[in-house]
Scaffold this motif. Structure first.
Motif, PDB file in Angstrom:
ATOM      1  N   VAL A  71    -101.415 -12.147  -1.173  1.00 29.43           N
ATOM      2  CA  VAL A  71    -100.720 -13.100  -0.307  1.00 29.43           C
ATOM      3  C   VAL A  71    -100.495 -12.488   1.072  1.00 29.43           C
ATOM      4  O   VAL A  71    -100.677 -13.141   2.101  1.00 29.43           O
ATOM      5  CB  VAL A  71     -99.379 -13.528  -0.936  1.00 29.43           C
ATOM      6  CG1 VAL A  71     -98.573 -14.384   0.045  1.00 29.43           C
ATOM      7  CG2 VAL A  71     -99.624 -14.295  -2.232  1.00 29.43           C
ATOM      8  N   ALA A  72    -100.095 -11.216   1.103  1.00 29.40           N
ATOM      9  CA  ALA A  72     -99.846 -10.547   2.392  1.00 29.40           C
ATOM     10  C   ALA A  72    -101.122 -10.442   3.214  1.00 29.40           C
ATOM     11  O   ALA A  72    -101.092 -10.589   4.436  1.00 29.40           O
ATOM     12  CB  ALA A  72     -99.248  -9.161   2.147  1.00 29.40           C
ATOM     13  N   LYS A  73    -102.257 -10.187   2.556  1.00 28.05           N
ATOM     14  CA  LYS A  73    -103.526 -10.138   3.282  1.00 28.05           C
ATOM     15  C   LYS A  73    -103.853 -11.497   3.904  1.00 28.05           C
ATOM     16  O   LYS A  73    -104.276 -11.578   5.057  1.00 28.05           O
ATOM     17  CB  LYS A  73    -104.658  -9.713   2.352  1.00 28.05           C
ATOM     18  CG  LYS A  73    -104.721  -8.232   2.065  1.00 28.05           C
ATOM     19  CD  LYS A  73    -106.105  -7.824   1.580  1.00 28.05           C
ATOM     20  CE  LYS A  73    -106.526  -8.614   0.360  1.00 28.05           C
ATOM     21  NZ  LYS A  73    -107.839  -8.158  -0.152  1.00 28.05           N
ATOM     22  N   ASN A  80     -88.767  -9.841   1.603  1.00 28.28           N
ATOM     23  CA  ASN A  80     -87.732 -10.871   1.728  1.00 28.28           C
ATOM     24  C   ASN A  80     -87.487 -11.265   3.182  1.00 28.28           C
ATOM     25  O   ASN A  80     -87.006 -12.364   3.460  1.00 28.28           O
ATOM     26  CB  ASN A  80     -86.423 -10.377   1.101  1.00 28.28           C
ATOM     27  CG  ASN A  80     -86.458 -10.425  -0.413  1.00 28.28           C
ATOM     28  OD1 ASN A  80     -87.111 -11.286  -0.990  1.00 28.28           O
ATOM     29  ND2 ASN A  80     -85.783  -9.485  -1.068  1.00 28.28           N
ATOM     30  N   ALA A  81     -87.805 -10.357   4.108  1.00 25.50           N
ATOM     31  CA  ALA A  81     -87.648 -10.684   5.531  1.00 25.50           C
ATOM     32  C   ALA A  81     -88.785 -11.554   6.052  1.00 25.50           C
ATOM     33  O   ALA A  81     -88.635 -12.254   7.053  1.00 25.50           O
ATOM     34  CB  ALA A  81     -87.568  -9.400   6.356  1.00 25.50           C
ATOM     35  N   LEU A  82     -89.946 -11.503   5.371  1.00 25.16           N
ATOM     36  CA  LEU A  82     -91.115 -12.231   5.871  1.00 25.16           C
ATOM     37  C   LEU A  82     -90.906 -13.742   5.976  1.00 25.16           C
ATOM     38  O   LEU A  82     -91.306 -14.336   6.986  1.00 25.16           O
ATOM     39  CB  LEU A  82     -92.329 -11.951   4.973  1.00 25.16           C
ATOM     40  CG  LEU A  82     -92.950 -10.555   5.075  1.00 25.16           C
ATOM     41  CD1 LEU A  82     -94.160 -10.462   4.155  1.00 25.16           C
ATOM     42  CD2 LEU A  82     -93.363 -10.250   6.509  1.00 25.16           C
ATOM     43  N   PRO A  83     -90.308 -14.418   4.973  1.00 24.77           N
ATOM     44  CA  PRO A  83     -90.176 -15.874   5.099  1.00 24.77           C
ATOM     45  C   PRO A  83     -89.455 -16.317   6.363  1.00 24.77           C
ATOM     46  O   PRO A  83     -89.844 -17.316   6.987  1.00 24.77           O
ATOM     47  CB  PRO A  83     -89.399 -16.272   3.831  1.00 24.77           C
ATOM     48  CG  PRO A  83     -89.784 -15.228   2.837  1.00 24.77           C
ATOM     49  CD  PRO A  83     -89.880 -13.951   3.629  1.00 24.77           C
ATOM     50  N   GLY A  84     -88.417 -15.585   6.756  1.00 28.12           N
ATOM     51  CA  GLY A  84     -87.714 -15.955   7.987  1.00 28.12           C
ATOM     52  C   GLY A  84     -88.602 -15.843   9.205  1.00 28.12           C
ATOM     53  O   GLY A  84     -88.616 -16.725  10.074  1.00 28.12           O
ATOM     54  N   LEU A 119     -96.037 -19.373   3.445  1.00 26.87           N
ATOM     55  CA  LEU A 119     -94.588 -19.350   3.262  1.00 26.87           C
ATOM     56  C   LEU A 119     -94.217 -19.787   1.850  1.00 26.87           C
ATOM     57  O   LEU A 119     -93.368 -19.171   1.189  1.00 26.87           O
ATOM     58  CB  LEU A 119     -93.931 -20.270   4.296  1.00 26.87           C
ATOM     59  CG  LEU A 119     -92.405 -20.295   4.343  1.00 26.87           C
ATOM     60  CD1 LEU A 119     -91.857 -18.914   4.652  1.00 26.87           C
ATOM     61  CD2 LEU A 119     -91.944 -21.296   5.399  1.00 26.87           C
ATOM     62  N   ALA A 120     -94.874 -20.841   1.377  1.00 27.72           N
ATOM     63  CA  ALA A 120     -94.605 -21.310   0.014  1.00 27.72           C
ATOM     64  C   ALA A 120     -94.990 -20.240  -1.002  1.00 27.72           C
ATOM     65  O   ALA A 120     -94.286 -20.020  -2.000  1.00 27.72           O
ATOM     66  CB  ALA A 120     -95.380 -22.601  -0.249  1.00 27.72           C
ATOM     67  N   GLU A 121     -96.108 -19.553  -0.752  1.00 27.21           N
ATOM     68  CA  GLU A 121     -96.532 -18.497  -1.669  1.00 27.21           C
ATOM     69  C   GLU A 121     -95.552 -17.327  -1.664  1.00 27.21           C
ATOM     70  O   GLU A 121     -95.228 -16.768  -2.721  1.00 27.21           O
ATOM     71  CB  GLU A 121     -97.935 -18.016  -1.282  1.00 27.21           C
ATOM     72  CG  GLU A 121     -99.019 -19.052  -1.510  1.00 27.21           C
ATOM     73  CD  GLU A 121    -100.368 -18.605  -0.997  1.00 27.21           C
ATOM     74  OE1 GLU A 121    -101.374 -19.185  -1.422  1.00 27.21           O
ATOM     75  OE2 GLU A 121    -100.416 -17.676  -0.156  1.00 27.21           O
ATOM     76  N   LEU A 122     -95.078 -16.976  -0.474  1.00 31.70           N
ATOM     77  CA  LEU A 122     -94.116 -15.882  -0.383  1.00 31.70           C
ATOM     78  C   LEU A 122     -92.840 -16.216  -1.143  1.00 31.70           C
ATOM     79  O   LEU A 122     -92.285 -15.376  -1.870  1.00 31.70           O
ATOM     80  CB  LEU A 122     -93.782 -15.594   1.081  1.00 31.70           C
ATOM     81  CG  LEU A 122     -94.817 -14.829   1.898  1.00 31.70           C
ATOM     82  CD1 LEU A 122     -94.442 -14.836   3.368  1.00 31.70           C
ATOM     83  CD2 LEU A 122     -94.944 -13.389   1.389  1.00 31.70           C
ATOM     84  N   ARG A 123     -92.353 -17.427  -0.982  1.00 31.54           N
ATOM     85  CA  ARG A 123     -91.109 -17.811  -1.643  1.00 31.54           C
ATOM     86  C   ARG A 123     -91.285 -17.874  -3.154  1.00 31.54           C
ATOM     87  O   ARG A 123     -90.332 -17.647  -3.901  1.00 31.54           O
ATOM     88  CB  ARG A 123     -90.636 -19.150  -1.097  1.00 31.54           C
ATOM     89  CG  ARG A 123     -90.050 -19.013   0.311  1.00 31.54           C
ATOM     90  CD  ARG A 123     -89.705 -20.336   0.915  1.00 31.54           C
ATOM     91  NE  ARG A 123     -88.972 -20.157   2.185  1.00 31.54           N
ATOM     92  CZ  ARG A 123     -88.883 -21.070   3.121  1.00 31.54           C
ATOM     93  NH1 ARG A 123     -89.478 -22.245   2.977  1.00 31.54           N
ATOM     94  NH2 ARG A 123     -88.194 -20.837   4.228  1.00 31.54           N
ATOM     95  N   ARG A 124     -92.481 -18.164  -3.589  1.00 34.66           N
ATOM     96  CA  ARG A 124     -92.734 -18.189  -5.035  1.00 34.66           C
ATOM     97  C   ARG A 124     -92.791 -16.778  -5.605  1.00 34.66           C
ATOM     98  O   ARG A 124     -92.370 -16.542  -6.744  1.00 34.66           O
ATOM     99  CB  ARG A 124     -94.060 -18.918  -5.302  1.00 34.66           C
ATOM    100  CG  ARG A 124     -94.458 -18.948  -6.767  1.00 34.66           C
ATOM    101  CD  ARG A 124     -95.671 -19.835  -6.958  1.00 34.66           C
ATOM    102  NE  ARG A 124     -96.812 -19.358  -6.205  1.00 34.66           N
ATOM    103  CZ  ARG A 124     -97.661 -18.424  -6.625  1.00 34.66           C
ATOM    104  NH1 ARG A 124     -97.449 -17.841  -7.800  1.00 34.66           N
ATOM    105  NH2 ARG A 124     -98.694 -18.066  -5.903  1.00 34.66           N
ATOM    106  N   LEU A 125     -93.297 -15.839  -4.815  1.00 35.12           N
ATOM    107  CA  LEU A 125     -93.549 -14.500  -5.335  1.00 35.12           C
ATOM    108  C   LEU A 125     -92.419 -13.522  -5.069  1.00 35.12           C
ATOM    109  O   LEU A 125     -92.365 -12.460  -5.707  1.00 35.12           O
ATOM    110  CB  LEU A 125     -94.832 -13.943  -4.725  1.00 35.12           C
ATOM    111  CG  LEU A 125     -96.128 -14.669  -5.125  1.00 35.12           C
ATOM    112  CD1 LEU A 125     -97.290 -14.130  -4.332  1.00 35.12           C
ATOM    113  CD2 LEU A 125     -96.379 -14.513  -6.622  1.00 35.12           C
TER     114      LEU A 125
END
Length: 547
Positions: free
Chosen positions: A26-28, A282-286, A540-546
């Motif tokens: 996801v980060a990639k 956790n900071a990434l979504p913001g 963003l949706a993927e980050l919040r899921r993971l």
């Protein structure tokens, strides 16, 4: 947090697999989509959003992706601070050896130094930190950690400041060094705010504290940390030992050494790594949300600008067509040329036999040559009319996009006025020439379709090209030319006159369209599309899921 539940309670191998195989992918993808973001319109907040994008890329490139790709690499502890804070002296004292340059000459740390235990040589990961630093194997570094001495954050050398920021982004833990006299400066708190923003683990060293003020200063700093939401930040106080050279004694730095030793070992240092990864993730979504909002603001502004521009089109096209329909092209210059030719070429002094005009071929050639002068005047008048129509809409668009009530970003999409004038002056003559060629074609079609005596006689009296010029003049609005055609041919060319006038009106409207298109081209960018933020929203949706 979901990230804690997601990773908590698992073995190191499970955590490696969860982060390495899922969040890493996801980060990639996120890194790719963030790098593709452009904010072409100078809206309020766009510059700040671009800076946030660059920081997010740096965070992904310098820390998250390299760290997730190699979780077994030692935890990187960066010793950072402002000029003269004594961080290089502290660094050397922690290792028990002069490894990094220290002294009164500024800047002392010109080259970052990365030290790690030789036993970790097989697991140290190559990446931004190792590429930027002088790498040292040193037994004084606890296993599972790597100690990094970074340049001054406020170095007067720009390259040093940039390197320091890059290394901070790459670190798993910040050991921030400040002094009793400078802890209230803006720089430490700006740096700590950046660390908090990206979810980094932080510890703080308050260096050179006078013993008589130690309790007071420590209490004040603890209050400041709490005010900044950093209640769990470890704080180490190193008393002022007065003027000295070389390493500090063991006692002043013993507490920092013990703390580093507590981090030692693969599993314990892994906890630091995972904790910082969790904070960063956790900071990434913001960050991504803010960036997506900025992209959507660009798209919304572009939509408003398109509507503003398109709202001007009907009136502009109507004015351009009305000018042709009103006979503006056949103005004073055309009328003056007609009067001249009436006397010199006798274009309207004709004899008739029955239903057709009488003329010799020689007289016809004289009239045709004179009508070539009229054709040139008509051409110039038509060019002037169409150019004026284009200039008028360009001025109008500039007024609505760059005036007091203009929508945000309007001025940025306006093409250069001089460039547009040049393009207009180059394009319009070809448009008018094509219109004149259309008159020649229409006359040729009539002569081929109706080889009647009146038509043949008219062609002899004016020449085929001259007859086409009369058609152009009538279509341009010359009543004299229209009457002459009626005398010579009756209503044979009436439909052609109207059709040719409509053709010129269409071409005038097309000039308007080109001016509009020149503005809309500035909005024709995938970065301004309605769905431009969709990739970021998906990540963003993927980050919040993971997480």
């Amino acid at each position: 947090m979901r990230s804690s539940r997601f990773l908590g309670g698992r073995s190191g191998a499970d955590a490696d697999a969860e982060i390495g195989l899922t969040v890493y992918d996801v980060a990639k993808d996120l890194r790719r989509d963030v790098a593709a973001v452009r904010l072409p319109m100078p809206l309020d907040g766009a510059a700040e959003a671009e800076g946030s994008r660059d920081r997010l890329l740096a965070q992904l490139d310098e820390h998250l992706l390299p760290r997730m790709a190699e979780l077994s690499s030692p935890a990187i502890v960066v010793v950072a601070g402002s000029t003269g804070a004594g961080k290089s002296t502290l660094y050397n004292s922690l290792l028990g050896e002069e490894i990094s340059a220290a002294g009164v000459l500024r800047p002392t740390t010109r080259e970052p130094v990365l030290a790690f235990n030789p036993a970790d040589a097989d697991v140290i990961a190559e990446g931004p930190v190792t590429e930027l630093s002088r790498v040292v194997h040193h037994e004084g570094v606890p296993r599972g950690t790597a100690l990094l001495d970074a340049p001054d954050l406020d170095s007067f050398v720009q390259e040093n400041r940039s390197t320091a920021q890059q290394l901070l982004e790459a670190a798993d833990l910040w050991l921030f060094v400040t002094t009793a006299s400078r802890y209230g400066d803006a720089l430490p708190w700006q740096a700590l705010a950046r660390a908090t923003e990206r979810g980094a683990s932080v510890a703080m060293v308050l260096n050179r504290v006078p013993r008589e003020d130690l309790v007071t200063i420590r209490g004040d700093l603890m209050s400041r940390l709490r005010a900044h939401g950093m209640v769990d930040t470890p704080l180490f106080v190193v008393p002022d030992v007065g003027p000295h050279e070389g390493l500090l004694e063991d006692k002043p730095v013993a507490q920092v050494k013990r703390w580093l030793t507590m981090l030692a070992g693969p599993e314990r240092s892994r906890a630091v790594v995972v904790r910082t990864l969790k904070g960063s993730l956790n900071a990434l979504p913001g960050w991504v949300t803010s960036l997506a909002d900025a992209v959507e603001a660009q798209a919304a502004a572009a939509t408003t600008l398109r509507r503003t521009v398109e709202a001007e089109v009907p009136a502009a096209r109507g004015l351009a067509r009305d000018a042709v329909g009103a006979g503006v092209v056949a103005g004073a210059a055309v009328e003056a040329r007609w009067r001249e030719l009436s006397g010199t070429a006798r274009i309207d002094r004709l004899k008739f036999r029955g239903d057709h005009v009488r003329s010799t071929r020689r007289a016809g050639r004289i009239r045709s040559a004179g009508l070539d002068l009229l054709r040139e005047d008509i051409r110039q008048a038509a060019e002037h009319t169409l150019t004026a129509s284009g200039a008028r809409v360009a001025d109008r668009l500039r007024a609505v996009l760059d005036g007091p009530a203009a929508p945000p970003g309007g001025a940025a999409v306006l093409p250069d006025a001089d460039d547009r004038a040049t393009d207009r002056e180059q394009a319009v003559p070809a448009t008018v020439s094509a219109w004149a060629d259309e008159a020649d074609r229409r006359v040729a079609d009539v002569l081929g379709a109706e080889p009647s005596r009146p038509v043949t006689a008219a062609a002899r009296a004016f020449g085929e090209r001259g007859l086409a010029t009369l058609l152009l003049a009538a279509a341009a609005g010359s009543d004299d030319a229209r009457r002459l055609l009626d005398r010579v041919l009756g209503d044979v060319l009436d439909d052609q006159v109207d059709a040719l006038r409509d053709d010129l009106a269409d071409r005038a409207a097309a000039v308007v369209d080109r001016e509009v298109d020149a503005v809309l081209e500035g909005l024709d960018s995938p970065h301004l599309a309605d769905d431009a933020a969709s990739p970021l929203r998906l990540r963003l949706a993927e980050l919040r899921r993971l997480t």
